[in-house]
Design an enzyme around this catalytic site. Structure first.
Site, PDB file in Angstrom:
ATOM      1  CG  ASP A  82     -21.093 -10.637 -20.240  1.00 22.10           C
ATOM      2  OD1 ASP A  82     -20.313 -10.061 -19.459  1.00 22.10           O
ATOM      3  OD2 ASP A  82     -20.991 -10.587 -21.478  1.00 22.10           O
ATOM      4  CG  ASP A  85     -24.995 -12.809 -23.572  1.00 21.52           C
ATOM      5  OD1 ASP A  85     -24.980 -12.408 -22.395  1.00 21.52           O
ATOM      6  OD2 ASP A  85     -23.980 -12.830 -24.283  1.00 21.52           O
ATOM      7  CE1 TYR A 234     -19.405 -16.113 -27.020  1.00 20.99           C
ATOM      8  CE2 TYR A 234     -18.488 -17.619 -25.401  1.00 20.99           C
ATOM      9  CZ  TYR A 234     -19.301 -17.387 -26.482  1.00 20.99           C
ATOM     10  OH  TYR A 234     -20.025 -18.420 -27.026  1.00 20.99           O
ATOM     11  CD  GLU A 464     -23.319  -6.482 -26.640  1.00 22.35           C
ATOM     12  OE1 GLU A 464     -24.490  -6.842 -26.395  1.00 22.35           O
ATOM     13  OE2 GLU A 464     -22.468  -7.215 -27.154  1.00 22.35           O
TER      14      GLU A 464
END
Length: 773
Positions: A82, A85, A234, A464
């Site tokens: 994704d 991670d 999430y 991110e």
């Protein structure tokens, strides 16, 4: 929880946008000048990012030299991780694949002209095949992975070894869900994929379309987001009619069956409207939880209905210079800024819609088409460095990238101290600071509303990266190549070579007596090109036997013992050979002892205690041997060693090339006495390919000391239980399993200082051992 926070923030910001007046911001949009950027290079690198994200057995066409197979026992093979991670979500794989498919559907000729068509299709099919694999008929595989994916930092290639040791399981958990939004996004991806491959691979296209139809039927029948499973933590989903509308439009485009347009007519009255208004929603942006604006453009393409052209115009006006009293915020240097989580993701996805709308809905309106085109280019170029910070937010593009990005595998971290990435050596206190790899093509989250950027790996909203962040950006680049051209780099990607020693031995002299020498050493695995475990791991200590023979003794009089072995109580236990003659020495006096792990995979780049294995090795003759029978000064492996303890052992000064390490019979570290050094090595073993049907095996109970500082209960982990056990022991109301492990300041006295230091280590205030003051 960052995705949850993002969702809550998005709702709050929506509410603000509904009541706030149009901001008086002049969004200067210059005429479309010749580009300063090579958009074909950018697309080439974005596809590289998707290859970095590949899970499972990697295809031959994967060009990431530092990646290898991973997650081979997952319920559904392949797919994209994704983000930084190791979760795999059907939702984000589907959302991403659908937008990438849209890009090639609309701009296929441009991709072919740029020479990127085949590579693009390969990467797209990788995501689509995973989505198809998640379809189980009456449910879908929603999430593969669990909380461990966010607790642990390490490379995908060694994830399962760490996960097995932590959980006792040989496969990751997964769930089956029926969430309408997720299933609709999957149906959309399958339908779009069937269009892409209709000519290239009709059999594959037919398979995708079959999935699309059945998934759409499941979504339309369910009409509920109650069953979201793990994904809800999430990517929590709200309304679902926008997703059904999106999927139905893709099914119509793939089949030309009017039944799907009739479904669209059924959904339209249920689509979201602006707060306290009957006007259809035009605020926010096209993303995994709001498909309305993307669906609106599709619906206009499918029907040509003018009201949907107006809908698109209202949405773009909201983003560019305001509509209906509402407008997206702008940074002082010109970025259209929706929210702090993935600001650049949102703007590039909207720019994709703007570019496509200018070619489809507004192709006959020169003024609007030019306006939307120029705005899209301006926003994209902001990402490449046209901003006040002169910062290119796409890793591996331009000269000035953020120094940090939030990505486990690309960091090549071996000690789990990921917070130290990007810090100075002084601030990192000896932990890894350097990233192993360049994450080419990854679009980072982006700046704050005021245009500032916090370049820290733990500041997810800025650093991110994720597959959905790159999705609209990738489709946008397809459109930009169509307008601007560009040429992929001929020498990309580069083959990376290690930035540090992947294997190392550090050693210090612990004791040096008349009849023996005792060495304390660490054997280390810091692999990242790719990360890997080595089962058949050993190292050699070389010594000269001249003085032994001169004293009238034989080689058989030399004894080797292991005084301490970090893995004595588990499957990695060390064994020492008898002295072996080294054939590369012409004098015949050089021998070595081989110290072998029963299972060398206990030494792996997965954490503070696993990336190195500690041992104490004694080489001796009898105490009654003649004086001078033992003298290490001429021993090959003794050269350069210093007397000292743990502080010296963990310093660069203790690293020695004269104790050599092996993967099977292959030299992987050091220099043998005849000058032999490691050549290019193909590892003899990587992550074991476990049969998913194999039953989990019980871990053997620990015996002896684990050798892990702070592990008072000797269970192989350092946690709050160790602190409690030690405190109870000091109060005389309990016991501990290892006084050696609990003595973290190494002063042979157990007291509350040891307990406090273990506690401090859990919150990263100190690193064990802590030298006694």
């Amino acid at each position: 929880m960052k995705k949850v926070i993002a969702w809550i923030a998005s709702l709050a910001m929506c509410a603000t946008a509904l009541t706030a007046p149009v901001q008086q911001i002049v969004t200067s949009i210059p005429a479309n000048a010749e580009s300063n950027y090579n958009y074909a290079e950018a697309l080439q690198k974005s596809l590289f990012f998707y290859e970095v994200q590949q899970a499972g057995e990697l295809p031959d066409w994967n060009e990431v030299s530092w990646r290898d197979d991973s997650m081979l026992t997952d319920e559904v093979a392949g797919g994209w991780f994704d983000a930084g991670d190791h979760f795999k979500f059907a939702l984000t794989n589907a959302y991403t694949a659908a937008i990438m498919a849209w890009g090639v559907i609309e701009y296929k000729d441009a991709l072919k002209k740029a020479g990127l068509y085949e590579k693009y299709l390969n990467n797209l099919q990788w995501g689509l095949d995973y989505v198809a694999g998640c379809d189980r008929g009456d449910a879908v595989v929603g999430t593969i992975g669990d909380g461990f994916d966010h607790q642990w930092w390490g490379s995908a290639e060694v994830y399962m070894r760490k996960y097995e040791l932590t959980s006792g399981e040989t496969a990751r958990p997964f769930d089956l869900i029926t969430s309408t939004s997720t299933v609709s996004q999957m149906a959309a991806a399958m339908a779009a994929g069937s269009i892409v491959f209709k000519e290239e691979n009709p059999t594959l296209a037919e398979s995708y379309l079959k999935h699309a139809k059945s998934l759409f039927e499941l979504a339309d029948t369910t009409r509920s987001n109650d069953d979201q499973g793990v994904q809800k933590q999430y990517y929590p989903q709200t309304d679902y009619f926008d997703d059904l509308f999106y999927a139905a439009n893709w099914l119509y485009r793939a089949t030309q069956d009017n039944a799907y347009l009739e479904k669209c007519d059924e959904y339209i009255p249920n689509l979201a409207t602006e707060s306290q208004s009957t006007e259809r929603k035009y605020t926010w942006g096209f993303c995994w939880d709001d498909a309305l604006q993307g669906a609106a453009l599709l619906y206009y393409e499918n029907t040509g209905k003018e009201e949907w052209k107006t809908q698109i115009e209202h949405h773009l006006q909201y983003w560019i210079d305001g509509y209906g009293g509402k407008q997206v915020a702008y940074t002082p240097d010109g970025l259209a800024w929706l929210m702090e989580w993935g600001a650049l993701r949102h703007v590039t996805t909207t720019a994709w819609l703007a570019k496509l709308a200018s070619d489809v809905a507004f192709k006959d309106d020169t003024a609007k088409a030019e306006k939307y085109n120029n705005w899209a280019k301006q926003q994209l170029d902001y990402c490449f460095g046209d901003n006040d910070l002169n910062l290119c937010y796409v890793q591996g593009m331009g000269e000035n990238n953020p120094k940090t990005f939030h990505h486990r595998t690309a960091s090549g971290i071996h000690d789990d101290h990921w917070q130290s990435l990007g810090l100075s050596e002084e601030d990192a206190q000896g932990w890894q600071t350097e990233y192993a790899h360049t994450l080419y093509g990854a679009l980072e989250g982006g700046p704050s509303k005021d245009g500032t950027f916090t370049d820290e790996v733990g500041q997810y909203q800025y650093t991110e990266v994720a597959i959905d962040y790159n999705a609209g950006y990738t489709a946008l680049l397809c459109a930009m190549i169509d307008d601007e051209g560009g040429t992929p780099l001929a020498d990309f990607p580069p083959t990376e070579t290690p930035k540090w020693n992947e294997f190392e031995v550090s050693a210090v002299i612990q004791q040096n007596q008349a009849s023996y020498t005792q060495i304390q050493l660490w054997a280390m695995n810091h692999t990242a090109w790719p990360a890997r475990v080595v089962k058949d791991l050993s190292y050699n200590y070389y010594f000269d036997v001249s003085e032994v023979l001169e004293a009238g003794l034989s080689v058989d009089d030399i004894k080797v013992s292991i005084g301490y072995d970090q893995h004595a109580g588990d499957e990695g236990k060390l064994t020492a050979s008898a002295p072996i003659k080294y054939e590369g020495d012409s004098t015949g006096n050089t021998y070595y002892v081989k110290i072998s792990f029963n299972d060398g995979s206990v030494v792996m780049p997965t954490g503070q205690s696993e990336h190195r294995s500690e041992a104490q090795i004694r080489i001796a003759v009898a105490d009654t041997a003649p004086a001078g029978a033992w003298n290490p000064e001429n021993d090959y492996s003794y050269q350069g060693l210093q007397e000292g303890g743990q502080d010296l052992l963990k310093s660069p000064e203790a690293v020695t090339p004269y104790i050599t390490m092996y993967d099977g019979d292959t030299l992987i570290w050091g220099t043998e006495p005849d000058g032999t050094t490691p050549s290019d090595v193909t590892p003899s073993s990587t992550e074991p390919k476990t049969d998913p049907t194999t039953e989990p095996q019980e871990e053997p109970a620990p015996s002896g000391d684990t050798g892990i500082y702070g592990d008072a209960d000797n269970d192989g982990d350092v946690d709050i239980v160790d602190v409690l056990a030690l405190n109870q022991y000091l109060l005389g109301v309990g016991d501990i399993k290892s006084e050696k492990n609990a003595d973290v300041d190494e002063n042979t006295i157990l007291n509350d200082t040891d307990a406090m230091n273990i506690l401090k280590s859990l919150v990263k205030l100190v690193t064990l051992p802590v030298k006694a003051s």
